[in-house]
Motif scaffolding. Structure first.
Motif, PDB file in Angstrom:
ATOM      1  N   SER A  25      21.585  36.289 -42.886  1.00  0.00           N
ATOM      2  CA  SER A  25      22.292  37.516 -43.271  1.00  0.00           C
ATOM      3  C   SER A  25      21.295  38.636 -43.574  1.00  0.00           C
ATOM      4  O   SER A  25      21.539  39.796 -43.232  1.00  0.00           O
ATOM      5  N   THR A  26      20.174  38.303 -44.204  1.00  0.00           N
ATOM      6  CA  THR A  26      19.157  39.313 -44.503  1.00  0.00           C
ATOM      7  C   THR A  26      18.576  39.897 -43.222  1.00  0.00           C
ATOM      8  O   THR A  26      18.429  41.123 -43.091  1.00  0.00           O
ATOM      9  N   LEU A  27      18.252  39.032 -42.269  1.00  0.00           N
ATOM     10  CA  LEU A  27      17.683  39.512 -41.004  1.00  0.00           C
ATOM     11  C   LEU A  27      18.708  40.315 -40.207  1.00  0.00           C
ATOM     12  O   LEU A  27      18.355  41.301 -39.553  1.00  0.00           O
ATOM     13  N   ARG A  28      19.965  39.921 -40.257  1.00  0.00           N
ATOM     14  CA  ARG A  28      21.014  40.688 -39.566  1.00  0.00           C
ATOM     15  C   ARG A  28      21.086  42.114 -40.119  1.00  0.00           C
ATOM     16  O   ARG A  28      21.144  43.078 -39.356  1.00  0.00           O
ATOM     17  N   LEU A  29      21.112  42.229 -41.456  1.00  0.00           N
ATOM     18  CA  LEU A  29      21.177  43.555 -42.073  1.00  0.00           C
ATOM     19  C   LEU A  29      19.960  44.395 -41.717  1.00  0.00           C
ATOM     20  O   LEU A  29      20.071  45.599 -41.470  1.00  0.00           O
ATOM     21  N   THR A  30      18.807  43.773 -41.691  1.00  0.00           N
ATOM     22  CA  THR A  30      17.575  44.501 -41.371  1.00  0.00           C
ATOM     23  C   THR A  30      17.581  44.960 -39.915  1.00  0.00           C
ATOM     24  O   THR A  30      17.228  46.108 -39.615  1.00  0.00           O
ATOM     25  N   LEU A  31      17.977  44.074 -39.008  1.00  0.00           N
ATOM     26  CA  LEU A  31      18.046  44.458 -37.595  1.00  0.00           C
ATOM     27  C   LEU A  31      19.077  45.562 -37.371  1.00  0.00           C
ATOM     28  O   LEU A  31      18.871  46.454 -36.543  1.00  0.00           O
ATOM     29  N   THR A  32      20.165  45.541 -38.125  1.00  0.00           N
ATOM     30  CA  THR A  32      21.159  46.605 -38.036  1.00  0.00           C
ATOM     31  C   THR A  32      20.563  47.935 -38.477  1.00  0.00           C
ATOM     32  O   THR A  32      20.785  48.969 -37.842  1.00  0.00           O
ATOM     33  N   LEU A  89      12.283  39.399 -46.798  1.00  0.00           N
ATOM     34  CA  LEU A  89      11.732  40.588 -46.142  1.00  0.00           C
ATOM     35  C   LEU A  89      10.231  40.725 -46.383  1.00  0.00           C
ATOM     36  O   LEU A  89       9.512  41.237 -45.528  1.00  0.00           O
ATOM     37  N   ALA A  90       9.758  40.254 -47.525  1.00  0.00           N
ATOM     38  CA  ALA A  90       8.331  40.361 -47.844  1.00  0.00           C
ATOM     39  C   ALA A  90       7.472  39.591 -46.843  1.00  0.00           C
ATOM     40  O   ALA A  90       6.316  39.941 -46.613  1.00  0.00           O
ATOM     41  N   ASP A  91       8.057  38.575 -46.212  1.00  0.00           N
ATOM     42  CA  ASP A  91       7.318  37.805 -45.203  1.00  0.00           C
ATOM     43  C   ASP A  91       6.931  38.663 -43.998  1.00  0.00           C
ATOM     44  O   ASP A  91       5.994  38.328 -43.270  1.00  0.00           O
ATOM     45  N   TYR A  92       7.638  39.751 -43.778  1.00  0.00           N
ATOM     46  CA  TYR A  92       7.399  40.596 -42.604  1.00  0.00           C
ATOM     47  C   TYR A  92       6.575  41.839 -42.933  1.00  0.00           C
ATOM     48  O   TYR A  92       6.317  42.660 -42.059  1.00  0.00           O
TER      49      TYR A  92
END
Length: 154
Positions: A25-32, A89-92
């Motif tokens: 869900s975190t990655l989906r929101l970020t990609l959006t 997100l900190a991983d990226y």
């Protein structure tokens, strides 16, 4: 496609397959958020890795602020979720500077600004101009400004 954006998409696929709800869900929101930025303005464009990194940093900052707000509101479960998303997100993002590393960079910039004739609290703008390119993405602006003020105050 940029390498950072493709890494996010690959990691999203992996998270979905692993049924990792938090990460997916975190990655989906970020990609959006990245896609919104790409189509903003008059013409759609491909973002560079630096621009994608700035969006990820902005999303991580939103998570930190939301966690603080939830904590103040007495909703520790929601605050914990926001912190967990921020860690994903900190991983990226590039590794953040420690307080000592940041202070050393700012001290050097203060010395450089004083060498150029800037003195006292009014030198803040000159010091920030020197330090910001060096710490870009590795330290939050508020942290940098606080250290600059501290060192300029003596």
């Amino acid at each position: 496609m940029t390498t950072l954006k493709s890494k996010l998409q690959d990691d999203l696929t992996t998270a979905i397959k692993a049924r990792d709800e938090l990460r997916s869900s975190t990655l989906r929101l970020t990609l959006t958020a990245i896609q919104k930025e790409e189509v903003a303005g008059t013409e759609a464009r491909e973002l560079s890795d630096d621009e994608v990194e700035k969006i990820i940093a902005r999303e991580a900052k939103k998570r930190r602020e939301a966690a603080d707000a939830f904590e103040k509101g007495g909703r520790s479960d929601s605050a914990e979720r926001e912190r967990a998303e921020g860690e994903v997100l900190a991983d990226y993002l590039p590794k953040q500077l420690t307080d000592d590393e940041l202070e050393q960079l700012v001290a050097a910039a203060v010395a450089e600004a004083k060498g150029a004739g800037a003195e006292g609290p009014r030198a803040m703008g000159a010091v920030m101009k020197i330090v910001n390119p060096q710490v870009a993405g590795r330290a939050e602006g508020g942290r940098v400004a606080a250290v600059v003020k501290k060192l300029l105050a003596g």
